[in-house]
Design a protein around this motif. Structure first.
Motif, PDB file in Angstrom:
ATOM      1  N   GLY A  91     -15.833 -52.528 -74.012  1.00 38.63           N
ATOM      2  CA  GLY A  91     -16.156 -53.305 -72.530  1.00 38.63           C
ATOM      3  C   GLY A  91     -15.627 -55.050 -73.236  1.00 38.63           C
ATOM      4  O   GLY A  91     -15.733 -55.764 -72.188  1.00 38.63           O
ATOM      5  N   ALA A  92     -15.327 -55.034 -74.230  1.00 36.83           N
ATOM      6  CA  ALA A  92     -15.021 -56.418 -74.719  1.00 36.83           C
ATOM      7  C   ALA A  92     -13.469 -56.374 -74.164  1.00 36.83           C
ATOM      8  O   ALA A  92     -12.682 -55.097 -73.823  1.00 36.83           O
ATOM      9  CB  ALA A  92     -14.417 -56.721 -76.051  1.00 36.83           C
ATOM     10  N   ASP A  93     -13.059 -57.758 -73.405  1.00 35.80           N
ATOM     11  CA  ASP A  93     -12.143 -58.043 -72.709  1.00 35.80           C
ATOM     12  C   ASP A  93     -10.353 -58.565 -73.563  1.00 35.80           C
ATOM     13  O   ASP A  93     -11.053 -58.633 -75.197  1.00 35.80           O
ATOM     14  CB  ASP A  93     -12.118 -59.130 -71.751  1.00 35.80           C
ATOM     15  N   GLN A  94      -9.752 -59.051 -72.689  1.00 41.62           N
ATOM     16  CA  GLN A  94      -8.320 -58.969 -73.467  1.00 41.62           C
ATOM     17  C   GLN A  94      -8.930 -60.349 -74.424  1.00 41.62           C
ATOM     18  O   GLN A  94      -7.864 -60.986 -75.354  1.00 41.62           O
ATOM     19  CB  GLN A  94      -7.233 -59.513 -72.431  1.00 41.62           C
ATOM     20  N   ILE A  95      -9.653 -61.343 -74.102  1.00 42.26           N
ATOM     21  CA  ILE A  95     -10.266 -62.933 -74.580  1.00 42.26           C
ATOM     22  C   ILE A  95     -10.710 -62.293 -75.935  1.00 42.26           C
ATOM     23  O   ILE A  95     -10.111 -63.464 -76.629  1.00 42.26           O
ATOM     24  CB  ILE A  95     -10.904 -63.652 -73.866  1.00 42.26           C
ATOM     25  N   ALA A  96     -11.417 -61.828 -76.022  1.00 47.94           N
ATOM     26  CA  ALA A  96     -12.023 -60.967 -77.594  1.00 47.94           C
ATOM     27  C   ALA A  96     -11.204 -61.096 -77.977  1.00 47.94           C
ATOM     28  O   ALA A  96     -11.113 -61.099 -79.716  1.00 47.94           O
ATOM     29  CB  ALA A  96     -13.091 -60.585 -77.226  1.00 47.94           C
ATOM     30  N   ALA A  97     -10.111 -59.899 -77.466  1.00 43.14           N
ATOM     31  CA  ALA A  97      -9.114 -59.752 -78.310  1.00 43.14           C
ATOM     32  C   ALA A  97      -8.618 -61.236 -79.039  1.00 43.14           C
ATOM     33  O   ALA A  97      -7.680 -60.576 -79.760  1.00 43.14           O
ATOM     34  CB  ALA A  97      -8.022 -58.370 -77.765  1.00 43.14           C
ATOM     35  N   LEU A  98      -7.751 -61.501 -78.094  1.00 41.70           N
ATOM     36  CA  LEU A  98      -6.695 -62.893 -78.354  1.00 41.70           C
ATOM     37  C   LEU A  98      -7.742 -63.950 -79.395  1.00 41.70           C
ATOM     38  O   LEU A  98      -6.655 -64.046 -80.437  1.00 41.70           O
ATOM     39  CB  LEU A  98      -6.932 -63.674 -76.993  1.00 41.70           C
ATOM     40  N   SER A  99      -9.066 -63.624 -79.251  1.00 46.58           N
ATOM     41  CA  SER A  99      -9.588 -64.711 -80.221  1.00 46.58           C
ATOM     42  C   SER A  99      -9.683 -64.251 -81.307  1.00 46.58           C
ATOM     43  O   SER A  99      -9.260 -64.547 -82.656  1.00 46.58           O
ATOM     44  CB  SER A  99     -11.685 -64.943 -80.122  1.00 46.58           C
ATOM     45  N   ALA A 100      -9.606 -62.664 -81.798  1.00 46.75           N
ATOM     46  CA  ALA A 100      -9.749 -62.140 -83.104  1.00 46.75           C
ATOM     47  C   ALA A 100      -8.502 -62.149 -83.441  1.00 46.75           C
ATOM     48  O   ALA A 100      -8.224 -62.080 -84.829  1.00 46.75           O
ATOM     49  CB  ALA A 100      -9.940 -60.298 -82.999  1.00 46.75           C
ATOM     50  N   GLY A 101      -7.490 -62.307 -82.759  1.00 49.81           N
ATOM     51  CA  GLY A 101      -5.924 -62.301 -83.339  1.00 49.81           C
ATOM     52  C   GLY A 101      -5.313 -63.866 -83.328  1.00 49.81           C
ATOM     53  O   GLY A 101      -4.867 -64.222 -84.440  1.00 49.81           O
ATOM     54  N   SER A 102      -6.044 -64.723 -82.769  1.00 54.67           N
ATOM     55  CA  SER A 102      -5.556 -65.781 -83.235  1.00 54.67           C
ATOM     56  C   SER A 102      -6.690 -66.223 -84.337  1.00 54.67           C
ATOM     57  O   SER A 102      -5.569 -66.484 -85.418  1.00 54.67           O
ATOM     58  CB  SER A 102      -6.269 -66.841 -82.336  1.00 54.67           C
ATOM     59  N   ALA A 103      -7.245 -65.923 -84.660  1.00 56.73           N
ATOM     60  CA  ALA A 103      -7.679 -65.620 -85.997  1.00 56.73           C
ATOM     61  C   ALA A 103      -7.358 -65.592 -87.327  1.00 56.73           C
ATOM     62  O   ALA A 103      -7.260 -65.679 -87.851  1.00 56.73           O
ATOM     63  CB  ALA A 103      -9.441 -65.455 -85.646  1.00 56.73           C
ATOM     64  N   ASP A 104      -7.034 -64.008 -86.663  1.00 61.25           N
ATOM     65  CA  ASP A 104      -6.441 -63.051 -87.887  1.00 61.25           C
ATOM     66  C   ASP A 104      -5.027 -64.150 -88.374  1.00 61.25           C
ATOM     67  O   ASP A 104      -4.387 -64.577 -89.659  1.00 61.25           O
ATOM     68  CB  ASP A 104      -6.172 -61.846 -87.186  1.00 61.25           C
TER      69      ASP A 104
END
Length: 349
Positions: A244-257
């Motif tokens: 159920g995680a949204d794109q903002i969660a993925a964006l945050s993970a990608g930005s940190a990476d």
């Protein structure tokens, strides 16, 4: 030759040196136990500029990955050992100096070189009676818990010199505060008063700040900042992987990476440059650039974690909340826009 990779492999020190950080009960929160651990680590830690700088910075990053406060305690001890090694290479009788201040293989070290308004530490020569320190030194981390320190003091109106100091000597008074910090709460950084304390000089006036190793040590601190942010990246990744995680969660993970990957590449290239050899001016510019890149990455990850994870872990997860608080204080050793302005002046044509 390509720079060495900053791999962050699990750190496995030799049996005679120290147990892995994860095995230390109370790491980062039990100050005496953490200092004892840092001393053991220091006996086998690589030295900067030795061809193994990347391994030294991996060690610091891994320590911070385990516990930010532990890395904050370990880093100055390792820096002091590196400074003493560099002094020996420049002709200082380090063995004699250590003997004079009663420092052996069990000594625990701080490095006190900060200046501040309303505090001034001065050193004076008394001929055959040696050198004495008088005055106050600000920002002395764990001075009440360590056995020794390398301390800068003014020897003239415009020159400072480095001295080895036994912190248990008569005339040394380590204050307990003010220290109201919520981050690095146990790593008390308060003034120390010196009253006719006998000390031993390490290097000539100006040597401490002018050597390339001063810049190398500053990048080592940045490596610890970087390692301290890695568990926050892990938390962002775990949140993005939840059902159920949204794109903002993925964006945050990608930005940190992305930002931490870039900072890792900078640290690896800097380690290679240190081992290759740099002049004093080039080393200073390298350190300013590397610290700026890493500090920006760490501050970005702190903000991403706050926004993406919300107040929950900050209020109900002790490890997360302490890591965030500790890391915010630690990364303030980078002076933000002022350090960037200094970098700008360095690179002006």
């Amino acid at each position: 030759m390509a720079p060495a990779a900053l791999t962050l492999n699990p750190w496995r020190p030799s049996a005679e040196s120290a147990a892995p950080a994860e095995a230390i009960d109370g790491l980062g929160t039990d100050v005496p136990a953490t200092i004892e651990w840092a001393v053991r680590v220091g006996r086998d830690a690589p030295l900067p500029g030795s061809g193994r700088t990347v391994r030294l910075w991996e060690l610091l990053a891994n320590a911070a990955r385990c516990d930010v406060a532990a890395a904050r305690i370990l880093e100055p001890h390792l820096d002091a050992l590196a400074i003493l090694d560099q002094a020996g290479g420049d002709g200082v009788d380090v063995a004699g100096a250590l003997d004079d201040v009663g420092a052996d293989h069990a000594a625990s070290w701080g490095v006190f070189a900060a200046e501040g308004p309303g505090a001034r530490l001065e050193a004076s020569s008394h001929g055959s009676d040696g050198w004495r320190l008088d005055g106050t030194k600000p920002w002395c981390s764990l001075a009440g818990s360590l056995s020794h320190a390398l301390v800068t003091a003014w020897v003239s109106p415009d020159a400072r010199r480095l001295f080895a100091v036994p912190l248990g000597a008569d005339g040394v008074t380590a204050r307990s505060g003010p220290w109201f910090s919520r981050g690095l709460r146990q790593v008390v950084s308060a003034p120390v008063d010196f009253d006719a304390v006998r000390v031993v000089p390490i290097g000539e006036p100006g040597w401490y700040l002018s050597r390339p190793g001063f810049a190398w040590g500053g990048i080592g601190v940045a490596a610890a900042w970087w390692g301290g942010a890695l568990p926050l990246q892990d938390s962002l990744g775990a949140a993005a992987a939840r059902q159920g995680a949204d794109q903002i969660a993925a964006l945050s993970a990608g930005s940190a990476d992305a930002v931490l990957w870039a900072a890792r590449a900078v640290l690896a290239e800097a380690a290679d440059a240190v081992d290759t050899g740099l002049g004093d001016e080039d080393a200073g510019t390298l350190a300013a650039r590397a610290r700026a890149v890493v500090a920006d990455a760490v501050e970005r990850v702190l903000t991403l974690a706050d926004h993406a994870l919300g107040p929950g872990p900050l209020t109900s997860d002790e490890d997360h909340a302490r890591r965030v608080a500790d890391l915010r204080i630690y990364v303030r050793q980078h002076h933000g826009e002022r350090d960037l302005a200094r970098l700008g002046r360095r690179v002006l044509p």
